[in-house]
Design an enzyme around this catalytic site. Sequence first.
Site, short mmCIF file in Angstrom:
data_model
loop_
_atom_site.label_atom_id
_atom_site.label_comp_id
_atom_site.label_asym_id
_atom_site.label_seq_id
_atom_site.Cartn_x
_atom_site.Cartn_y
_atom_site.Cartn_z
N HIS A 41 26.65 -9.69 -15.59
CA HIS A 41 27.44 -8.49 -15.88
C HIS A 41 27.89 -7.91 -14.54
CE1 HIS A 41 23.79 -6.48 -14.61
NE2 HIS A 41 23.10 -7.02 -15.59
N HIS A 44 25.39 -7.78 -11.56
CA HIS A 44 25.21 -9.03 -10.83
C HIS A 44 26.41 -9.28 -9.90
CE1 HIS A 44 22.89 -10.10 -14.64
NE2 HIS A 44 21.98 -10.29 -13.70
#
Length: 285
Positions: A41, A44
Amino acid sequence: MQSTKRRPAVVRKLAPLRRIVARWRAAGETIALVPTMGALHAGHLALVRLARRRASRVVVSIFVNPAQFAPTEDFTTYPRTFVADVRALREARADIVWAPTVADMYPDGFAVQVVPAGPAAVGLEDAARPHFFAGVATVVAKLLIQCQPDIAVFGEKDYQQLRVVTVMARDLDLPVKIVGAPTVREADGLAMASRNAYLSPDERAVAPVLYRVLKLCAEKIAAGRPVAAILAEGRETLERAGFRLDYLEVRDAETLRLPTKGRPLRLLAAATLGRTRLIDNVVVP
Ligand code: AMP
């Protein structure tokens, strides 16, 4: 989409990984590693972008690490979105996706564990998940040895993990700098997490209360009000909102031990909504 963005090479075996890393090293490049369990997501991807700014080559590992899940936890159902992950890593300009198999990481007869103490034994995540940090430290040690990065980027979202990995790298003299990255949040404050996908719409509406309570408690602590009463109030608010609380605690930001006067503080919480366990933390300003 820029035409210069190339799909990162997906590497599944250690021998080619080592060859690529050796080639980069010989060419004088610097290497950053971003360890993940995939289901990527924006949190990250912010880590990957930070890595991109700090090194000339970026390796993102995607490995759902069985060693850090208890038998009762969600190893088999943990979200796996590999194709979308690789696509997102192209946009974020990773060079390599390091995606070893469980059998290669933990072959039959695998017999070594890194068992951290210090910030891994302070009664926070370690109390709720007793085997978690040995699983994390062992896999992170392996990933660091495999990828030989100059820096490795970890999110402050998992603050205790960041402290554990930092101390492990220091104590084992690993030649890597551990870099922490700020927590990326949804518009309503909920910390992004792969497991947020488990939340029902009703739970999703309640979930941001965790961050709201953390912020409010941190502000009150910073204003010098009595900590025990603030935490008791915060715990009650969370439980009334429907959370089953593991902890809401203020700790020394570095050691994660009980606070002592004049040291930086961190406020940390873990709580379950339905079947989804959320963790979050904030600085005490
Ligand atoms: P995971 O895939 O959950 O193991 O996370 C991989 C890395 O991403 C860890 O260093 C996490 O702390 C970091 N991370 C996860 N969620 C976030 C977030 N919302 N903001 C910043 N970093 C995050």
